[in-house]
Design an enzyme around this catalytic site. Structure first.
Site, PDB file in Angstrom:
ATOM      1  CE  LYS A 112      -3.512  -2.706   0.778  1.00  0.00           C
ATOM      2  NZ  LYS A 112      -4.770  -2.811   0.098  1.00  0.00           N
TER       3      LYS A 112
HETATM    4  C1  LIG Z   1      -0.908  -7.913   2.294  1.00  0.00           C
HETATM    5  C2  LIG Z   1      -2.043  -7.806   1.337  1.00  0.00           C
HETATM    6  N1  LIG Z   1      -2.103  -8.650   0.298  1.00  0.00           N
HETATM    7  C3  LIG Z   1      -3.111  -8.601  -0.583  1.00  0.00           C
HETATM    8  C4  LIG Z   1      -4.145  -7.698  -0.438  1.00  0.00           C
HETATM    9  C5  LIG Z   1      -5.237  -7.688  -1.463  1.00  0.00           C
HETATM   10  O1  LIG Z   1      -5.054  -6.624  -2.373  1.00  0.00           O
HETATM   11  P1  LIG Z   1      -6.294  -5.989  -3.127  1.00  0.00           P
HETATM   12  O2  LIG Z   1      -7.245  -5.530  -2.073  1.00  0.00           O
HETATM   13  O3  LIG Z   1      -5.719  -4.859  -3.896  1.00  0.00           O
HETATM   14  O4  LIG Z   1      -6.874  -7.056  -3.969  1.00  0.00           O
HETATM   15  C6  LIG Z   1      -4.132  -6.793   0.626  1.00  0.00           C
HETATM   16  C7  LIG Z   1      -5.189  -5.785   0.833  1.00  0.00           C
HETATM   17  O5  LIG Z   1      -5.517  -5.011   0.035  1.00  0.00           O
HETATM   18  C8  LIG Z   1      -3.046  -6.832   1.524  1.00  0.00           C
HETATM   19  O6  LIG Z   1      -2.954  -5.960   2.518  1.00  0.00           O
HETATM   20  N1  LIG Z   2      -6.685  -5.315   2.174  1.00  0.00           N
HETATM   21  C1  LIG Z   2      -6.964  -3.958   2.295  1.00  0.00           C
HETATM   22  C2  LIG Z   2      -8.426  -3.646   2.176  1.00  0.00           C
HETATM   23  C3  LIG Z   2      -8.643  -2.309   1.562  1.00  0.00           C
HETATM   24  O1  LIG Z   2      -8.175  -2.343   0.254  1.00  0.00           O
HETATM   25  P1  LIG Z   2      -7.889  -1.093  -0.646  1.00  0.00           P
HETATM   26  O2  LIG Z   2      -6.765  -1.524  -1.507  1.00  0.00           O
HETATM   27  O3  LIG Z   2      -9.136  -0.818  -1.370  1.00  0.00           O
HETATM   28  O4  LIG Z   2      -7.511   0.070   0.224  1.00  0.00           O
HETATM   29  C4  LIG Z   2      -6.325  -3.412   3.559  1.00  0.00           C
HETATM   30  O5  LIG Z   2      -5.285  -3.927   3.910  1.00  0.00           O
HETATM   31  O6  LIG Z   2      -6.821  -2.532   4.195  1.00  0.00           O
END
Ligand SMILES: Cc1ncc(COP(=O)(O)O)c(C=O)c1O
Ligand SMILES: N[C@@H](CCOP(=O)(O)O)C(=O)O
Length: 466
Positions: A112
């Protein structure tokens, strides 16, 4: 570049407008009017460039006149200067065709940071010289929360309210959010799951008592700028593995469908992507949707991969819009049906459009643990459980021998020490950056998962916009 809502009824905005708005006023998500493309020569020219320079070139077509190229470059250099690895998102080889793309070298140790470090700077840049104040409302299953808080803590003109599901994130994840004591940071544990937190956030945008009084914005991947910044690392990795002359496959641990949608965007922009694997845990709505056209909610199960314990994947709407002929009113009707009944079928166009590029897999706890052990024993890599879900799916792929498969390593294993220890017998130490995390003071409130409770709290603590 102009941005349209997936539901067709919100104003068309430029990049600055879409970034500050976060969610479209008709409940849809902003998406570029058309996909810009990078030709083979422009992709080849990315070879050997720094991450910040790659980011500048890949993102520039999305920015329009909101920033000059030099301004964008300066923001990228500042954002990626805070990463602890010189390559920002290094590639690690596991065996002859399997690779890891490490996305966790940012300040809060998850992928993120790659987008949110930039988004924090974009907010600051777009607010400078205005008397606008932003009220960010966000939902997290663990990682978005800390990355967003790190990106905006202490920034002038911004309040952030971050909702996490009480007891459903790891201790490290919770403390990374709740030990940030800046006055503009408000952590709310809700008595519910991530889907309820995300639904509350979207409802706040549609609640006049909040939306008319505060300039609400989003840091979740419903905000287009988040996804745009995530497109970059697909280019960065693929070019290092031979693109544009060689196609590359990616396996992505998936929850809200943001990360893998960024891979789809990279492919639409001209990157040769052989396959995108949507790897889910037992919360497998996306696997069922892509393999059988069945997008129907179940009850969220708690797993060792809490960040993927999601049933309603916000960004899937963007894919359905793009593959379904970009018809906002048809998609609005499809989504209204889903919101009313908790289920929908993908149309033929959506299924047939997804089939050539997307594969999917549901990975259970045993296969996740096996993948963690394989990475340790075979390649000397301790990986986090989310990464292991995608690695397990990647290893099951049957692709041509010369196609490299890149698993997105989305979090540092130290964020999920208990799960890593259970699977491998090794307990990853906390990196120096957060070495004293368990000695820091925590601050958060716990509220019921209702609009009345959370909306009131926001209204009482946020600063109205001028
Ligand atoms: C460590 C981790 N892996 C995978 C995901 C899944 O990614 P996305 O929500 O973009 O599909 C998340 C949350 O978003 C996460 O925090
Ligand atoms: N897995 C995510 C959930 C939110 O996802 P986002 O990519 O839409 O912000 C988290 O870790 O918070």
């Amino acid at each position: 570049m102009r941005y349209l809502s997936t539901r067709g009824a919100a104003p068309v905005l430029d990049f600055r407008g879409a970034t500050l708005a976060g969610l479209a006023s008709d409940g849809g998500l902003y998406i570029p009017e058309a996909w810009p493309t990078l030709g083979a020569e422009a992709i080849a020219d990315l070879a050997g460039l720094s991450y910040a320079e790659t980011a500048t070139r890949v993102m520039l077509p999305f920015i329009g006149d909101a920033l000059s190229e030099d301004e964008l470059r300066a923001l990228c250099e500042q954002a990626y200067g805070r990463f602890s690895h010189a390559a920002v998102t290094p590639l690690v080889q596991l065996d002859h065709d399997q690779w890891l793309l490490e996305l966790f070298h940012g300040p809060t140790l998850a992928f993120k940071d790659v987008a949110l470090q930039l988004l924090g700077l974009l907010f600051e840049r777009f607010l400078t010289g205005t008397d606008k104040r932003l009220t960010i409302v966000g939902a997290t299953s663990g990682d978005t929360g800390s990355a967003a808080i790190d990106a905006v803590a202490g920034r002038e003109g911004i309040d952030i309210f971050m909702l996490h599901p009480a007891g459903r994130v790891s201790d490290v994840q919770r403390r990374q959010m709740t030990t940030v004591l800046s006055p503009n940071v408000h952590n709310i544990a809700i008595d519910g799951d991530f889907d309820q937190a995300q639904a509350l956030v979207k409802t706040m945008f549609a609640t006049p008592a909040l939306a008319d009084r505060f300039a609400l914005s989003a840091v979740n991947s419903i905000n287009w700028a988040r996804l745009m910044a995530q497109v970059v690392y697909y280019f960065y990795a693929a070019v290092r593995l031979g693109a544009p002359g060689r196609a590359v496959a990616f396996s992505v641990p998936t929850g809200n469908f943001g990360d893998v949608f960024a891979g789809y965007v990279a492919s639409r922009m001209g990157l040769p992507v052989a396959q995108l694997v949507v790897a889910t845990n037992v919360n497998d709505i996306l696997h069922r949707a892509l393999s059988a056209g069945d997008y129907s909610k179940g009850v969220v199960a708690q797993t060792a991969t809490p960040s993927m314990d999601i049933q309603v994947s916000s960004n899937f709407e963007r894919l359905l819009f793009d593959l379904g002929g970009r018809d906002g009113s048809a998609l609005a009707a499809q989504m209204a049906g889903f919101e009313a009944s908790g289920a929908m079928r993908l149309t033929n166009a959506q299924r047939e459009g997804a089939a050539p590029l997307f594969a999917s897999a549901r990975v259970d706890a045993d296969d996740m643990a096996l993948a963690m052990r394989w990475a340790c024993e075979h390649a000397g890599q301790v990986i986090d459980p989310h990464t292991a879900i995608a690695l397990s799916a990647a290893r099951a792929l049957d692709l041509a021998a010369d196609v490299p498969v890149v698993t997105l390593a989305t979090a540092h294993p130290a964020k999920f020490r208990d799960a890593v220890e259970r699977a491998t017998g090794m307990r990853p130490p906390l990196p120096a950056r957060i070495g004293d995390l368990f000695e820091r003071e925590e601050r958060y409130v716990t509220l019921p998962a209702t609009l009345a409770a959370v909306g009131d709290y926001v209204a009482q603590h946020a600063h109205p916009s001028a």
